[in-house]
Design a protein around this motif. Structure first.
Motif, PDB file in Angstrom:
ATOM      1  N   LEU A   1       0.636  -1.528  -0.130  1.00  0.00           N
ATOM      2  CA  LEU A   1       0.416   0.208   0.089  1.00  0.00           C
ATOM      3  C   LEU A   1       0.838   1.229  -0.080  1.00  0.00           C
ATOM      4  CD1 LEU A   1      -2.835  -1.060   2.417  1.00  0.00           C
ATOM      5  CD2 LEU A   1      -3.468  -0.928   0.076  1.00  0.00           C
ATOM      6  N   LEU A   2       0.357   2.184  -0.128  1.00  0.00           N
ATOM      7  CA  LEU A   2       0.732   3.611  -0.942  1.00  0.00           C
ATOM      8  C   LEU A   2       1.641   4.163   0.717  1.00  0.00           C
ATOM      9  CD1 LEU A   2       2.357   6.447  -1.829  1.00  0.00           C
ATOM     10  CD2 LEU A   2      -0.172   7.183  -1.559  1.00  0.00           C
ATOM     11  N   ILE A   3       1.154   3.876   2.380  1.00  0.00           N
ATOM     12  CA  ILE A   3       1.571   4.326   3.132  1.00  0.00           C
ATOM     13  C   ILE A   3       3.151   3.706   3.326  1.00  0.00           C
ATOM     14  CG2 ILE A   3       0.106   3.004   4.670  1.00  0.00           C
ATOM     15  CD1 ILE A   3       1.563   6.151   5.193  1.00  0.00           C
ATOM     16  N   ASP A   4       2.392   1.812   2.653  1.00  0.00           N
ATOM     17  CA  ASP A   4       3.863   1.710   3.341  1.00  0.00           C
ATOM     18  C   ASP A   4       4.935   1.308   2.682  1.00  0.00           C
ATOM     19  OD1 ASP A   4       2.514   0.369   5.975  1.00  0.00           O
ATOM     20  OD2 ASP A   4       1.722  -1.581   3.994  1.00  0.00           O
TER      21      ASP A   4
ATOM     22  N   GLN B   1      -1.393  18.695   8.478  1.00  0.00           N
ATOM     23  CA  GLN B   1      -2.330  18.775   7.468  1.00  0.00           C
ATOM     24  C   GLN B   1      -1.930  17.650   6.665  1.00  0.00           C
ATOM     25  OE1 GLN B   1      -4.204  20.614   8.062  1.00  0.00           O
ATOM     26  NE2 GLN B   1      -4.544  21.019   9.791  1.00  0.00           N
ATOM     27  N   VAL B   2      -0.093  16.969   6.628  1.00  0.00           N
ATOM     28  CA  VAL B   2      -0.383  16.516   5.285  1.00  0.00           C
ATOM     29  C   VAL B   2      -0.864  14.221   5.424  1.00  0.00           C
ATOM     30  CG1 VAL B   2       1.828  15.143   3.934  1.00  0.00           C
ATOM     31  CG2 VAL B   2       2.135  17.450   4.456  1.00  0.00           C
ATOM     32  N   ALA B   3      -0.584  14.339   6.720  1.00  0.00           N
ATOM     33  CA  ALA B   3      -0.883  13.447   7.071  1.00  0.00           C
ATOM     34  C   ALA B   3      -2.262  12.649   7.300  1.00  0.00           C
ATOM     35  CB  ALA B   3      -0.606  12.886   8.139  1.00  0.00           C
ATOM     36  N   LYS B   4      -3.134  14.181   7.553  1.00  0.00           N
ATOM     37  CA  LYS B   4      -4.884  13.818   7.501  1.00  0.00           C
ATOM     38  C   LYS B   4      -5.400  13.235   5.611  1.00  0.00           C
ATOM     39  CE  LYS B   4      -5.656  17.281   9.494  1.00  0.00           C
ATOM     40  NZ  LYS B   4      -6.310  18.698  10.037  1.00  0.00           N
TER      41      LYS B   4
ATOM     42  N   CYS C   1      -5.391   7.726   0.592  1.00  0.00           N
ATOM     43  CA  CYS C   1      -5.136   6.154   1.013  1.00  0.00           C
ATOM     44  C   CYS C   1      -6.842   5.605   1.281  1.00  0.00           C
ATOM     45  CB  CYS C   1      -4.139   5.379   2.283  1.00  0.00           C
ATOM     46  SG  CYS C   1      -2.655   6.339   1.265  1.00  0.00           S
ATOM     47  N   LYS C   2      -7.835   5.369   1.816  1.00  0.00           N
ATOM     48  CA  LYS C   2      -8.989   5.810   1.715  1.00  0.00           C
ATOM     49  C   LYS C   2      -9.584   5.291   0.791  1.00  0.00           C
ATOM     50  CE  LYS C   2     -11.798   7.374   4.940  1.00  0.00           C
ATOM     51  NZ  LYS C   2     -12.777   8.611   5.293  1.00  0.00           N
ATOM     52  N   LYS C   3      -9.478   6.168  -0.449  1.00  0.00           N
ATOM     53  CA  LYS C   3      -9.505   5.899  -2.062  1.00  0.00           C
ATOM     54  C   LYS C   3      -9.068   4.720  -2.006  1.00  0.00           C
ATOM     55  CE  LYS C   3     -11.117   8.890  -5.823  1.00  0.00           C
ATOM     56  NZ  LYS C   3     -10.532   7.266  -6.407  1.00  0.00           N
ATOM     57  N   GLU C   4      -7.641   4.894  -2.302  1.00  0.00           N
ATOM     58  CA  GLU C   4      -6.593   3.608  -2.813  1.00  0.00           C
ATOM     59  C   GLU C   4      -7.568   2.560  -2.038  1.00  0.00           C
ATOM     60  OE1 GLU C   4      -2.163   2.193  -2.414  1.00  0.00           O
ATOM     61  OE2 GLU C   4      -3.297   2.988  -0.809  1.00  0.00           O
ATOM     62  N   MET C   5      -7.615   1.582  -0.650  1.00  0.00           N
ATOM     63  CA  MET C   5      -8.301   0.896  -0.402  1.00  0.00           C
ATOM     64  C   MET C   5      -9.784   0.890  -0.479  1.00  0.00           C
ATOM     65  SD  MET C   5      -6.162  -0.368   1.236  1.00  0.00           S
ATOM     66  CE  MET C   5      -7.199  -2.031   2.101  1.00  0.00           C
ATOM     67  N   GLN C   6     -10.906   1.698  -0.976  1.00  0.00           N
ATOM     68  CA  GLN C   6     -12.077   1.614  -1.497  1.00  0.00           C
ATOM     69  C   GLN C   6     -12.394   0.833  -3.064  1.00  0.00           C
ATOM     70  OE1 GLN C   6     -14.022   5.125  -0.659  1.00  0.00           O
ATOM     71  NE2 GLN C   6     -14.191   5.118   0.973  1.00  0.00           N
ATOM     72  N   ASP C   7     -10.875   1.874  -3.985  1.00  0.00           N
ATOM     73  CA  ASP C   7     -10.606   0.778  -4.891  1.00  0.00           C
ATOM     74  C   ASP C   7     -10.182  -0.421  -5.575  1.00  0.00           C
ATOM     75  OD1 ASP C   7     -11.384   3.867  -5.952  1.00  0.00           O
ATOM     76  OD2 ASP C   7      -9.497   4.342  -6.441  1.00  0.00           O
TER      77      ASP C   7
END
Length: 226
Positions: A134-137, A175-178, A184-190
């Motif tokens: 995932l992107l965050i990792d 702000q960047v983390a939010k 990434c929520k959208k990434e997971m939904q996709d």
């Protein structure tokens, strides 16, 4: 306490410019409690001096630049599942950049230390392609291991790397983390949509289900992938 541990305890206090509380004990990793000003160093076997320098430098970075109240308030305001991890990844990138700027001699230790952690499978990458993560990792691995990790990013993901590299204050980090968390929520939904099987029936639509992706409206198709 060994000579190495005594030396690193002293080093931590010197780098932090304050008399931190130092605890060296069994722990999964190093940590810093901003409220009690306590730096915890793990009792690891077969640890190199460079890796210990990395652990010390990283936690002293938090001691110098991560505000106790700011961190607490950010977590309280965002009790969303997993948000703390996003905040931590972005803040780690900022405080490590700053500690290496303050103490350039730590740069080599960070490179060697993170290479050693990677060899110990600290990042859980054994047998895996980091670019499937995932992107965050991928962001976390990129900022910790550098270009040697060969992490790939799409243009829209590079936007977040640039913003993380530009953070100066903890408010910037927040702000960047939010923003990253919402992306990434959208990434997971996709990803979830892509993995969902077709549920439509030819009897209901009057069309062959094999053609469902032709109009681009099927829930199983997306231009964005993780």
């Amino acid at each position: 306490m060994t000579n190495l541990e005594t030396t690193k305890s002293t080093l931590a206090r010197l780098l932090a410019t304050e008399n931190l509380n130092i605890e060296i004990r069994k722990a999964e990793t190093a940590a810093f409690n901003p409220h009690t000003r306590t730096l915890i160093l793990p009792l690891w076997k077969d640890i190199s001096p460079e890796l210990y320098d990395l652990l010390v430098g990283h936690e002293v970075g938090h001691a110098l630049d991560t505000p106790a109240e700011g961190w607490h308030d950010a977590i309280v305001e965002n009790m969303k599942p997993g948000f703390k991890s996003f905040l931590n990844v972005v803040e780690d990138a900022r405080i490590e950049r700053k500690i290496k700027t303050r103490y350039p001699g730590l740069r080599k230790s960070f490179v060697i230390g993170y290479r050693e952690l990677c060899e110990k499978n600290f990042f859980g990458l054994d047998g895996k392609d980091v670019n499937d993560s995932l992107l965050i990792d991928r962001i976390n691995v990129h900022f910790k291991l550098g270009v040697s990790a060969n992490v790939q990013f799409k243009p829209e993901e590079q936007y977040f790397l640039d913003k993380i590299e530009a953070t100066e204050t903890f408010e910037d980090v927040y702000q960047v983390a939010k923003e990253l968390y919402e992306y990434c929520k959208k990434e997971m939904q996709d990803l979830q949509q892509q993995s969902q099987p077709e549920t439509g029936s030819p009897d209901e639509t009057g069309e062959d289900s094999g053609d469902s992706s032709g109009d681009g409206e099927s829930s199983g198709t997306s231009e964005q992938s993780g």
